[in-house]
Design a protein around this motif. Structure first.
Motif, short mmCIF file in Angstrom:
data_model
loop_
_atom_site.label_atom_id
_atom_site.label_comp_id
_atom_site.label_asym_id
_atom_site.label_seq_id
_atom_site.Cartn_x
_atom_site.Cartn_y
_atom_site.Cartn_z
N PRO A 164 0.83 -1.21 0.00
CA PRO A 164 0.00 0.00 0.00
C PRO A 164 0.86 1.26 0.00
O PRO A 164 2.06 1.22 0.28
CB PRO A 164 -0.80 -0.12 1.30
CG PRO A 164 -0.71 -1.56 1.69
CD PRO A 164 0.63 -2.02 1.19
N SER A 165 0.21 2.38 -0.27
CA SER A 165 0.93 3.65 -0.28
C SER A 165 1.34 4.05 1.13
O SER A 165 0.70 3.68 2.11
CB SER A 165 0.04 4.75 -0.88
OG SER A 165 -1.01 5.08 0.03
N ASN A 182 1.07 6.95 2.43
CA ASN A 182 0.05 7.80 3.02
C ASN A 182 -1.04 6.97 3.71
O ASN A 182 -1.50 7.31 4.80
CB ASN A 182 -0.58 8.69 1.95
CG ASN A 182 0.38 9.78 1.50
OD1 ASN A 182 1.31 10.14 2.21
ND2 ASN A 182 0.16 10.31 0.30
N SER A 183 -1.43 5.86 3.07
CA SER A 183 -2.45 5.00 3.68
C SER A 183 -1.94 4.35 4.95
O SER A 183 -2.64 4.26 5.96
CB SER A 183 -2.87 3.92 2.69
OG SER A 183 -3.52 4.48 1.57
N ARG A 192 -10.64 8.45 3.56
CA ARG A 192 -10.45 7.95 2.20
C ARG A 192 -9.21 7.06 2.11
O ARG A 192 -9.21 6.01 1.46
CB ARG A 192 -10.31 9.11 1.22
CG ARG A 192 -11.62 9.78 0.85
CD ARG A 192 -11.48 10.64 -0.39
NE ARG A 192 -10.46 11.67 -0.22
CZ ARG A 192 -10.68 12.87 0.30
NH1 ARG A 192 -11.91 13.20 0.73
NH2 ARG A 192 -9.71 13.76 0.40
N GLN A 193 -8.11 7.48 2.78
CA GLN A 193 -6.88 6.68 2.76
C GLN A 193 -7.12 5.30 3.37
O GLN A 193 -6.64 4.29 2.86
CB GLN A 193 -5.77 7.40 3.55
CG GLN A 193 -5.26 8.67 2.90
CD GLN A 193 -4.41 8.41 1.67
OE1 GLN A 193 -4.13 7.26 1.33
NE2 GLN A 193 -4.01 9.48 1.00
N LEU A 194 -7.89 5.27 4.44
CA LEU A 194 -8.16 3.99 5.10
C LEU A 194 -9.09 3.11 4.24
O LEU A 194 -8.92 1.88 4.20
CB LEU A 194 -8.79 4.23 6.47
CG LEU A 194 -7.88 4.95 7.48
CD1 LEU A 194 -8.64 5.22 8.77
CD2 LEU A 194 -6.63 4.15 7.77
N VAL A 208 -9.22 3.12 0.92
CA VAL A 208 -8.37 2.61 -0.15
C VAL A 208 -7.53 1.44 0.35
O VAL A 208 -7.37 0.42 -0.34
CB VAL A 208 -7.46 3.73 -0.70
CG1 VAL A 208 -6.37 3.15 -1.61
CG2 VAL A 208 -8.28 4.76 -1.46
N LEU A 209 -7.00 1.57 1.56
CA LEU A 209 -6.18 0.51 2.15
C LEU A 209 -7.00 -0.77 2.34
O LEU A 209 -6.54 -1.87 2.01
CB LEU A 209 -5.62 0.98 3.50
CG LEU A 209 -4.69 0.02 4.24
CD1 LEU A 209 -3.46 -0.30 3.42
CD2 LEU A 209 -4.30 0.61 5.60
#
Length: 293
Positions: free
Chosen positions: A9-10, A12-13, A42-44, A46-47
């Motif tokens: 994952p990124s 940021n996530s 949103r990051q969470l 996506v994760l």
């Protein structure tokens, strides 16, 4: 080989997940990361979609991590810390070579550090980085090139370079008793300070001096330097290694409570993994220490 992209994952996530787990709320995580609450959410999301496991429970505007999310966040924290350490290391070292050592704090401070100036004078392009470890560890899990170890050759899977035998002496503050040195028998009635990693040291010392002493009590310390400080404050008598005792006696903070040193069984070693080829920097460091001892 690096894992497939779907398992990476990124940053940021991962930062968002770690912050939510550590701080307890998405609001606090957003504030620390200089993001909005919705950006963290949103990051969470996506994760979660990338990993394919539910890690969050949404309750109104709040977020709560599932047990899987908590476990993953704790693993992520370790990885982020490793990445930060690697970045700091390359920033500090630049293009210079380095030797990464795990050291025993008192031995490193009073025996090793005074010798490092000569080494860095001969090899200014090599940095000797040090981190404290007071017990043996797994070289496969901790990224050290070598370590300072005290014992009798009981660390499996490593090579040994003997550095120094251990000689001990009881010391105390100059005003701890009316006069010094004391007899061994006199010391059995006084407060004694103990080191966690050396159980039975005082009992062995008294036995070697012909004085029966079993189940001795007293304050317990995890490092010699802390114990020496307590002795200097007049709390009790400390059984210290020669390299530390001599330094504190020269400074006038401690005096010998007994007139003679006693050699004990243990030895200080530099150890390094058998299953790993030495770097040129480590080979030069070993060569220097062999000449010193």
């Amino acid at each position: 080989m690096i894992a497939p992209r779907r398992f990476l994952p990124s940053i940021n996530s991962l930062l968002a997940l770690e912050a939510v787990e550590r701080l307890g709320t998405a609001t606090a995580a957003a504030e620390e990361l200089s993001l909005t609450h919705s950006a963290v959410s949103r990051q969470l999301k996506v994760l979660e979609e990338q990993i394919g496991v539910t890690m969050l429970i949404r309750e109104g505007k709040g977020l709560q991590l599932t047990p899987a999310g908590v476990t993953y966040a704790q693993s992520v924290r370790e990885c982020l810390q490793d990445l930060a350490r690697a970045s700091l290391k390359i920033k500090a070292n630049g293009s210079r070579r380095s030797v990464n050592l795990a050291v025993l704090p008192a031995f490193a401070m009073y025996w090793l550090s005074p010798r490092l100036r000569a080494f860095t004078g001969k090899h200014p392009d090599i940095l000797v980085n040090q981190a404290t470890r007071i017990a043996p560890f797994d070289f496969n899990r901790e990224k050290f090139d070598a370590a300072v170890h005290y014992g009798t050759g009981d660390w499996m899977g490593v090579n040994y370079l003997p550095l120094s035998k251990e000689r001990m002496i009881p010391v105390c503050a100059p005003d701890f008793v009316d006069s010094t040195p004391l007899s061994a028998a006199e010391m059995t009635n006084l407060p004694l300070l103990h080191l966690e990693s050396r159980p039975g040291s005082w009992e062995s010392w008294f036995s070697r001096h012909g004085v029966p002493a079993d189940r001795l009590g007293g304050m317990l310390f995890d490092q010699f330097t802390n114990m020496a400080e307590a002795a200097a404050e007049g709390i009790g008598i400390a059984l210290l290694p020669e390299f530390l005792a001599e330094s504190e006696v020269r400074r006038g903070r401690l005096v010998p409570a007994y007139p003679d040193y006693m050699e004990v069984e243990g030895t200080y070693f530099l150890v390094w993994p058998k299953d790993r080829e030495k770097s040129e920097a480590l080979a030069l460091f070993l060569q220097f220490l062999q000449a010193e001892v």
